[in-house]
Design a protein around this motif. Structure first.
Motif, PDB file in Angstrom:
ATOM      1  N   ILE A 145       0.818  -1.212   0.000  1.00  0.00           N
ATOM      2  CA  ILE A 145       0.000   0.000   0.000  1.00  0.00           C
ATOM      3  C   ILE A 145       0.852   1.264   0.000  1.00  0.00           C
ATOM      4  O   ILE A 145       0.445   2.303  -0.528  1.00  0.00           O
ATOM      5  CB  ILE A 145      -0.966   0.002   1.223  1.00  0.00           C
ATOM      6  N   PHE A 146       2.078   1.177   0.541  1.00  0.00           N
ATOM      7  CA  PHE A 146       2.903   2.377   0.678  1.00  0.00           C
ATOM      8  C   PHE A 146       3.766   2.653  -0.550  1.00  0.00           C
ATOM      9  O   PHE A 146       4.249   3.763  -0.726  1.00  0.00           O
ATOM     10  CB  PHE A 146       3.791   2.267   1.927  1.00  0.00           C
ATOM     11  N   THR A 147       3.942   1.650  -1.404  1.00  0.00           N
ATOM     12  CA  THR A 147       4.804   1.859  -2.582  1.00  0.00           C
ATOM     13  C   THR A 147       4.089   1.637  -3.895  1.00  0.00           C
ATOM     14  O   THR A 147       4.463   2.235  -4.913  1.00  0.00           O
ATOM     15  CB  THR A 147       6.026   0.919  -2.528  1.00  0.00           C
ATOM     16  N   ASP A 148       3.058   0.806  -3.894  1.00  0.00           N
ATOM     17  CA  ASP A 148       2.438   0.413  -5.157  1.00  0.00           C
ATOM     18  C   ASP A 148       1.160   1.174  -5.487  1.00  0.00           C
ATOM     19  O   ASP A 148       0.788   1.280  -6.658  1.00  0.00           O
ATOM     20  CB  ASP A 148       2.122  -1.090  -5.158  1.00  0.00           C
ATOM     21  N   LEU A 149       0.476   1.660  -4.478  1.00  0.00           N
ATOM     22  CA  LEU A 149      -0.832   2.276  -4.721  1.00  0.00           C
ATOM     23  C   LEU A 149      -0.727   3.487  -5.623  1.00  0.00           C
ATOM     24  O   LEU A 149      -1.588   3.716  -6.489  1.00  0.00           O
ATOM     25  CB  LEU A 149      -1.493   2.662  -3.392  1.00  0.00           C
ATOM     26  N   GLU A 150       0.324   4.283  -5.451  1.00  0.00           N
ATOM     27  CA  GLU A 150       0.434   5.532  -6.213  1.00  0.00           C
ATOM     28  C   GLU A 150       0.531   5.288  -7.714  1.00  0.00           C
ATOM     29  O   GLU A 150       0.251   6.183  -8.514  1.00  0.00           O
ATOM     30  CB  GLU A 150       1.645   6.339  -5.728  1.00  0.00           C
ATOM     31  N   ASN A 151       0.880   4.062  -8.107  1.00  0.00           N
ATOM     32  CA  ASN A 151       1.012   3.745  -9.527  1.00  0.00           C
ATOM     33  C   ASN A 151      -0.256   3.144 -10.124  1.00  0.00           C
ATOM     34  O   ASN A 151      -0.270   2.796 -11.308  1.00  0.00           O
ATOM     35  CB  ASN A 151       2.177   2.771  -9.738  1.00  0.00           C
ATOM     36  N   GLU A 152      -1.309   2.982  -9.297  1.00  0.00           N
ATOM     37  CA  GLU A 152      -2.517   2.315  -9.752  1.00  0.00           C
ATOM     38  C   GLU A 152      -3.712   3.259  -9.775  1.00  0.00           C
ATOM     39  O   GLU A 152      -3.849   4.130  -8.914  1.00  0.00           O
ATOM     40  CB  GLU A 152      -2.846   1.123  -8.826  1.00  0.00           C
ATOM     41  N   ASN A 153      -4.562   3.061 -10.775  1.00  0.00           N
ATOM     42  CA  ASN A 153      -5.833   3.780 -10.839  1.00  0.00           C
ATOM     43  C   ASN A 153      -6.916   2.855 -10.303  1.00  0.00           C
ATOM     44  O   ASN A 153      -7.286   1.880 -10.964  1.00  0.00           O
ATOM     45  CB  ASN A 153      -6.137   4.194 -12.280  1.00  0.00           C
ATOM     46  N   VAL A 154      -7.398   3.124  -9.096  1.00  0.00           N
ATOM     47  CA  VAL A 154      -8.348   2.229  -8.424  1.00  0.00           C
ATOM     48  C   VAL A 154      -9.509   3.046  -7.870  1.00  0.00           C
ATOM     49  O   VAL A 154      -9.392   4.240  -7.618  1.00  0.00           O
ATOM     50  CB  VAL A 154      -7.660   1.452  -7.282  1.00  0.00           C
ATOM     51  N   PHE A 155     -10.668   2.355  -7.678  1.00  0.00           N
ATOM     52  CA  PHE A 155     -11.814   3.052  -7.081  1.00  0.00           C
ATOM     53  C   PHE A 155     -11.795   2.962  -5.568  1.00  0.00           C
ATOM     54  O   PHE A 155     -12.545   3.663  -4.886  1.00  0.00           O
ATOM     55  CB  PHE A 155     -13.133   2.499  -7.630  1.00  0.00           C
ATOM     56  N   GLY A 156     -10.931   2.103  -5.020  1.00  0.00           N
ATOM     57  CA  GLY A 156     -10.867   1.977  -3.575  1.00  0.00           C
ATOM     58  C   GLY A 156      -9.673   1.149  -3.147  1.00  0.00           C
ATOM     59  O   GLY A 156      -8.984   0.531  -3.976  1.00  0.00           O
ATOM     60  N   ALA A 157      -9.423   1.155  -1.832  1.00  0.00           N
ATOM     61  CA  ALA A 157      -8.291   0.411  -1.290  1.00  0.00           C
ATOM     62  C   ALA A 157      -8.632  -0.079   0.110  1.00  0.00           C
ATOM     63  O   ALA A 157      -9.393   0.559   0.845  1.00  0.00           O
ATOM     64  CB  ALA A 157      -7.042   1.276  -1.251  1.00  0.00           C
ATOM     65  N   LEU A 158      -8.049  -1.225   0.468  1.00  0.00           N
ATOM     66  CA  LEU A 158      -8.202  -1.803   1.803  1.00  0.00           C
ATOM     67  C   LEU A 158      -6.834  -1.896   2.457  1.00  0.00           C
ATOM     68  O   LEU A 158      -5.883  -2.416   1.872  1.00  0.00           O
ATOM     69  CB  LEU A 158      -8.835  -3.192   1.721  1.00  0.00           C
ATOM     70  N   ILE A 159      -6.746  -1.414   3.708  1.00  0.00           N
ATOM     71  CA  ILE A 159      -5.505  -1.442   4.482  1.00  0.00           C
ATOM     72  C   ILE A 159      -5.795  -2.093   5.829  1.00  0.00           C
ATOM     73  O   ILE A 159      -6.821  -1.800   6.450  1.00  0.00           O
ATOM     74  CB  ILE A 159      -4.957  -0.016   4.721  1.00  0.00           C
ATOM     75  N   GLN A 160      -4.873  -2.960   6.292  1.00  0.00           N
ATOM     76  CA  GLN A 160      -5.004  -3.559   7.625  1.00  0.00           C
ATOM     77  C   GLN A 160      -4.172  -2.741   8.611  1.00  0.00           C
ATOM     78  O   GLN A 160      -3.010  -2.421   8.343  1.00  0.00           O
ATOM     79  CB  GLN A 160      -4.501  -5.003   7.606  1.00  0.00           C
ATOM     80  N   TYR A 161      -4.792  -2.426   9.775  1.00  0.00           N
ATOM     81  CA  TYR A 161      -4.129  -1.549  10.762  1.00  0.00           C
ATOM     82  C   TYR A 161      -4.498  -1.988  12.161  1.00  0.00           C
ATOM     83  O   TYR A 161      -5.666  -1.843  12.534  1.00  0.00           O
ATOM     84  CB  TYR A 161      -4.569  -0.113  10.490  1.00  0.00           C
ATOM     85  N   PRO A 162      -3.541  -2.544  12.937  1.00  0.00           N
ATOM     86  CA  PRO A 162      -2.213  -2.993  12.538  1.00  0.00           C
ATOM     87  C   PRO A 162      -2.336  -4.118  11.499  1.00  0.00           C
ATOM     88  O   PRO A 162      -3.348  -4.806  11.456  1.00  0.00           O
ATOM     89  CB  PRO A 162      -1.607  -3.525  13.847  1.00  0.00           C
ATOM     90  N   ASP A 163      -1.269  -4.307  10.711  1.00  0.00           N
ATOM     91  CA  ASP A 163      -1.392  -5.286   9.636  1.00  0.00           C
ATOM     92  C   ASP A 163      -1.241  -6.709  10.166  1.00  0.00           C
ATOM     93  O   ASP A 163      -1.003  -6.932  11.359  1.00  0.00           O
ATOM     94  CB  ASP A 163      -0.423  -4.980   8.499  1.00  0.00           C
ATOM     95  N   THR A 164      -1.410  -7.688   9.281  1.00  0.00           N
ATOM     96  CA  THR A 164      -1.452  -9.089   9.716  1.00  0.00           C
ATOM     97  C   THR A 164      -0.138  -9.536  10.334  1.00  0.00           C
ATOM     98  O   THR A 164      -0.109 -10.502  11.096  1.00  0.00           O
ATOM     99  CB  THR A 164      -1.826 -10.001   8.531  1.00  0.00           C
ATOM    100  N   ARG A 165       0.956  -8.821  10.034  1.00  0.00           N
ATOM    101  CA  ARG A 165       2.259  -9.144  10.633  1.00  0.00           C
ATOM    102  C   ARG A 165       2.527  -8.333  11.892  1.00  0.00           C
ATOM    103  O   ARG A 165       3.596  -8.466  12.496  1.00  0.00           O
ATOM    104  CB  ARG A 165       3.370  -8.940   9.610  1.00  0.00           C
ATOM    105  N   GLY A 166       1.600  -7.461  12.259  1.00  0.00           N
ATOM    106  CA  GLY A 166       1.701  -6.758  13.529  1.00  0.00           C
ATOM    107  C   GLY A 166       2.098  -5.310  13.453  1.00  0.00           C
ATOM    108  O   GLY A 166       1.942  -4.570  14.425  1.00  0.00           O
ATOM    109  N   SER A 167       2.652  -4.851  12.316  1.00  0.00           N
ATOM    110  CA  SER A 167       3.145  -3.481  12.221  1.00  0.00           C
ATOM    111  C   SER A 167       1.999  -2.481  12.136  1.00  0.00           C
ATOM    112  O   SER A 167       0.953  -2.763  11.538  1.00  0.00           O
ATOM    113  CB  SER A 167       4.046  -3.327  10.997  1.00  0.00           C
ATOM    114  N   ALA A 168       2.222  -1.327  12.718  1.00  0.00           N
ATOM    115  CA  ALA A 168       1.253  -0.238  12.670  1.00  0.00           C
ATOM    116  C   ALA A 168       1.940   1.016  12.160  1.00  0.00           C
ATOM    117  O   ALA A 168       3.015   1.378  12.643  1.00  0.00           O
ATOM    118  CB  ALA A 168       0.656   0.013  14.053  1.00  0.00           C
ATOM    119  N   SER A 169       1.326   1.655  11.171  1.00  0.00           N
ATOM    120  CA  SER A 169       1.895   2.863  10.569  1.00  0.00           C
ATOM    121  C   SER A 169       0.834   3.927  10.494  1.00  0.00           C
ATOM    122  O   SER A 169      -0.367   3.632  10.404  1.00  0.00           O
ATOM    123  CB  SER A 169       2.425   2.571   9.160  1.00  0.00           C
ATOM    124  N   ASP A 170       1.264   5.178  10.522  1.00  0.00           N
ATOM    125  CA  ASP A 170       0.323   6.281  10.329  1.00  0.00           C
ATOM    126  C   ASP A 170      -0.152   6.256   8.875  1.00  0.00           C
ATOM    127  O   ASP A 170       0.648   6.307   7.945  1.00  0.00           O
ATOM    128  CB  ASP A 170       1.006   7.610  10.644  1.00  0.00           C
TER     129      ASP A 170
END
Length: 950
Positions: A202-227
């Motif tokens: 989500i932090f590197t690839d989304l900016e290159n895609e034209n999408v109508f929506g996005a899903l982000i896990q927070y904290p993610d499945t590996r445990g990390s949490a980002s602003d």
């Protein structure tokens, strides 16, 4: 059977499940004009589908035998200390909630709150759930739960596509660090919606895609949490809708997604006191921005006022209900997880904001202490976390994983080089000591390590805002106060503990205590859905046996236990049909024929799998119009995918032409889907898998005794013929599988012991007897009421199936009294109203089930006849249309205690229309609720205490 077998074969449960005694049955048969039950079945069920051979099930067992057998099976499960995570966590259900909600029939036998005047208790608990979600996510609006987190994510994707503006993309972005089971369900849903699913960083690839929506896990499945503020802002710059999947306990410490400008926030409330249950049932949550309130899937509880000006709760915006919108539906969700949402909200009420924060802080401290110890030992972990650590174990991964198993510990085997550890509120210092030993770490001075651990939540991610400040979350922290609060709520509602709930097509039958007891056994309740297979042998054995028994009951060749609601079963069944046809190269077959009498979720489900709905007519007797069906097939022959037909029909009759219908559709190359909602009138006397159907969903929360729980849980497994079995829902953790519809492989497996026990205790003869008595009870009510209320549809011999429809339209035309007035007046008699205006407007549909005694059936019929006599007083001018007990119903005790009484009828006529009510009176807590006011003034949060007193 030998004499010894007869001596020990105690079938007493069958007589306790079935309401009428042998003497009652004989009297009722005399009333309906049948010689015996076999004679009645021959008059009711078409001869070409009628089964006389016994079901190939075991003989009935008594309660003690069944519980002993099931306990032995349960003991084959192994309960390791669990750190798997992935959205499922061991949790402590406070005993006051366990005993007084989860194990209490006053809560679990309630129906969906369509009649809000007699559902104020559960509606308050559900609005507490909404408030809890809104506060913790910092979102302005939430619904009253969905089926599971993965389903909520799929609904969020669909809703994003509906509400997005200035964006014509057909692609949806999913962060690769979302839970894998969520991605699996999204993959199924996206494929059949025609969406392109893009999985990436989500932090590197989304900016290159034209999408109508996005899903982000927070904290993610590996445990990390980002602003997420920046990535959400960039997505908004692309006119994309952003959904954040999150964890409610984590949000007690983490900056909430609403403060990062998320559009939709979803997740699972399981860890708020709801056992894991091998995958469910659990209440997912769904919150969104105010702008999307009319697009929000699921049910919303709102605040309105009653006829006395008193504040009252109701289901808001009910015209959004998917079964009402039919083929125009945006979802097929027709249920929630009400009972589990109630448990989660009660958990929050009991602990309050400070209690929840203490639990979250303790879980986080354990995580931080473990991370520090592992890092000091040279094992790298994620730098930010709430409760989950991902360990870079490299070539030690398999060894450490096995060492943990050997020590009775389950870690997450994330991939070949990574292990996962997720902590929970039940993790103890002793658990941590054992965990440290697996990694060769010293546990000396562990207490000080935990206390001194540095937080893994960065300062800019630490929650600053308050939550759960409403009075309701700050009043009931002692068990005494909580117990009384729960009892006050329970006392407001009509459930099966009060009286028969005569709802057509809903089968509100006995949920026997012996069936319910195993649900809370630790061996079933505390199993993680992704535990190693070697630890779940008891579950597997029970599920295999249930599978085989359902195959026998339905005549199908295979059953999938994954769909966790009837709507999900419909969806899964249609996916199997569509996938099968595509495997045959028949991609052009995309038309689903649906009779006008069908359940409303049928066309909604068909639309979800990308099928075009074509409605076929019904004839004057309520049957499928076969001539019209032939015409529709002639028009669309090469494009027919299937027909969805409910049997017996929603009109309450066994259609004589069902086999012909199956043959006509098969001849045209289509498949036959038989909606199993009315299976309670079939088991043992007919079988859809034998009379021509290819697939059915089975409502285990109807026919097979799982309780309705105030609107959920439900279970909707599907039975299929062998050619469809390769296309049944797959394992959500197996990348090669398809058609996954639920987050867990076996859906809400935690409640499946109920149906297993029900079938075991009923046995072959009992299952058939239940069907026969269900049909007898419906015909008895039909016979008793038909002199005053016309019965709209009957079969060829004047018989109804498991339900009957009484026509109120002539009464309304003659007097102005409506079906709603009758349903509300029944509350004064202590009854829940029948199903209103479905499947025909201006009618009441009544289903008594086999569990109601003749005495209760008579009490209901006496009440309906007494109401008819009241209607005649309106017709005769004794009472006016504007002032009579029906239009003013229900009557609260408060409304009767006024100093003046200026009605045309007496207080006694209002409160005690039958003398028997003096000995056992239920008092509706509020008067008739103003639905229009509630929708025009949509308010879905907890009102203040002042609003109650005002």
């Amino acid at each position: 059977m030998s004499s010894i077998d007869q001596l020990f074969n105690n079938t007493e449960f069958v007589g306790r499940h079935i309401g009428p005694s042998d003497q009652d049955t004989r009297q009722m048969l005399q009333t309906v004009g049948a010689a015996d039950l076999h004679d009645l079945m021959q008059q009711t069920i078409p001869a070409n589908i009628f089964r006389t051979e016994p079901l190939a099930l075991n003989q009935a067992e008594n309660e003690a035998q069944t519980l002993k057998r099931l306990k032995a099976i349960a003991s084959e499960n192994i309960l390791n200390t669990n750190y798997i995570g992935m959205g499922y966590y061991p949790t402590h259900t406070p005993p006051v909630i366990l005993r007084n909600v989860f194990e209490n029939p006053g809560w679990y036998t309630a129906y969906t709150p369509y009649q809000p005047e007699i559902a104020q208790g559960r509606l308050e608990a559900l609005i507490n759930f909404q408030q809890m979600v809104m506060d913790l996510t910092a979102m302005p609006l939430a619904n009253a739960s969905l089926l599971d987190e993965a389903t909520a994510a799929a609904e969020a994707m669909a809703m994003s596509h509906r509400v997005v503006k200035k964006n014509k993309s057909n692609a949806y972005f999913v962060d690769q660090n979302c839970h894998p089971q969520t991605i699996a369900v999204l993959t199924t849903r996206a494929h059949h919606f025609g969406f392109e699913l893009i999985v990436g960083d989500i932090f590197t690839d989304l900016e290159n895609e034209n999408v109508f929506g996005a899903l982000i896990q927070y904290p993610d499945t590996r445990g990390s949490a980002s602003d997420l503020t920046e990535v959400i802002s960039k997505a908004h710059d692309k006119n994309a809708i952003v959904t954040v999947a999150t964890d409610l306990l984590a949000l007690c410490l983490l900056k909430p997604p609403g403060e990062m400008d998320a559009d939709i926030v979803i997740g699972n409330s399981q860890r708020f006191g709801v056992p894991m249950g091998f995958g469910g049932p659990h209440a997912a949550f769904f919150a969104c921005k105010e702008a999307y309130k009319r697009a929000l899937p699921g049910r919303i509880i709102g605040v309105s006022k009653d006829s006395n000006g008193q504040m009252a709760y109701r289901m808001a915006l009910q015209t959004r209900e998917q079964h009402i919108r039919r083929e125009k539906a945006t979802s097929n969700i027709c249920t929630s997880q009400a009972l589990l949402a109630i448990m989660a909200s009660c958990y929050a009420v009991y602990h309050g904001p400070q209690g929840l924060k203490r639990i979250a802080e303790r879980v986080h401290q354990l995580t931080c202490a473990t991370a520090k110890a592992l890092n000091n030992a040279g094992i790298t972990t994620n730098q930010t976390a709430f409760d989950t650590l991902s360990l870079a174990a490299a070539d030690q991964t398999d060894r450490l994983y096995q060492a943990a198993l050997d020590s009775g510990i389950n870690l997450r085997h994330t991939d070949d080089e990574t292990l996962g550890i997720s902590f929970n509120e039940e993790t103890t210092v002793d658990d941590l000591t054992a965990l440290f030993a697996v990694f060769g770490l010293s546990s000396e001075a562990l207490d000080s390590q935990i206390t001194d651990a540095v937080s893994l939540i960065p300062a800019d991610l630490q929650r600053q805002s308050e939550f759960l400040q409403h009075e309701i979350f700050n009043c009931y922290h002692s068990e005494t106060e909580m117990l009384r609060y729960l009892k006050r709520l329970e006392n407001k509602d009509v459930t099966l503990t009060h009286s028969m709930i005569p709802l057509g097509s809903c089968t509100m039958k006995l949920n026997a205590t012996a069936e319910m007891i195993p649900v809370t056994w630790p061996e079933f309740a505390n199993m993680h859905p992704f535990a190693p297979e070697a630890q779940t042998r008891g579950y597997q054995k029970m599920l295999d046996e249930l599978h085989d028994m359902l195959v026998v009951c339905t005549g199908y060749d295979a059953v999938s236990l994954q769909p966790n609601a009837g709507s999900q079963g419909e969806y899964a069944g249609l996916l199997a049909i569509k996938s099968y046809l595509e495997s045959q190269g028949q991609y052009e077959r995309n038309i689903c024929l649906i009779p006008s009498s069908a359940h409303g979720t049928n066309p909604a489900s068909a639309a979800m799998v990308g099928m075009k709905v074509v409605i076929t007519k019904c004839d004057a007797d309520g049957n499928v119009d076969i001539d019209d069906l032939k015409d529709k097939i002639a028009q669309h022959r090469d494009n027919i995918a299937c027909i969805m037909v409910t049997y017996p029909s929603t009109h309450g009759v066994f259609e004589e032409g069902i086999t012909e219908i199956c043959e006509i559709v098969h001849e045209a190359g289509g498949q036959v889907y038989v909606d199993g909602a009315n299976l309670n009138a079939i088991v043992g006397v007919a079988a859809p898998g034998k009379f021509g159907a290819d697939v059915s969903h089975l409502n285990l929360h109807k026919t097979f005794a799982i309780p309705h729980g105030g609107g959920g849980p439900g279970m909707g497994p599907i039975g299929v013929k062998s050619h469809l079995s390769p296309f049944l829902p797959g394992n959500p953790l197996d990348d090669a599988e398809t058609n996954t519809v639920s987050a867990a492989r076996f859906g809400s497996a935690g409640i499946l012991p109920i149906s297993w026990a029900y079938i075991h205790m009923m046995g072959s003869i009992g299952m058939r007897s239940a069907t026969e008595i269900a049909i007898l009870n419906a015909n008895y009510i039909s016979q008793r009421l038909k002199s005053v209320y016309p019965i709209l549809y009957t079969g060829q011999n004047g018989r109804v199936a498991h339900e009957c429809i009484v026509d109120i339209r002539p009464i309304k035309e003659a007097t102005g009294i409506s079906e709603e007035d009758i349903a509300k007046r029944l509350m004064d008699f202590g009854f829940h109203g029948p199903t209103m205006s479905f499947p025909v407007a201006g009618t009441l549909m009544i289903e008594p089930t086999e569990s109601e005694s003749k005495a209760e059936l008579d009490r209901f019929c006496d009440s309906m006849i007494a109401i008819y006599e009241e209607i005649m007083k309106v017709k005769e001018g004794i009472w006016t249309l504007e002032d009579n007990p029906l239009v003013n119903a229900p009557h609260t005790h408060e409304s009767l205690m006024t100093d003046s009484w200026d009605h045309l009828y007496t207080r006694e006529e209002a409160a005690y229309p039958l003398a028997s009510l003096r000995h056992n009176k239920y008092w509706p807590p509020v008067g008739r609720i103003d639905n229009v006011y509630g929708d025009r003034n949509l308010f879905c949060a907890c009102p203040s205490i002042d609003d109650y007193t005002d």
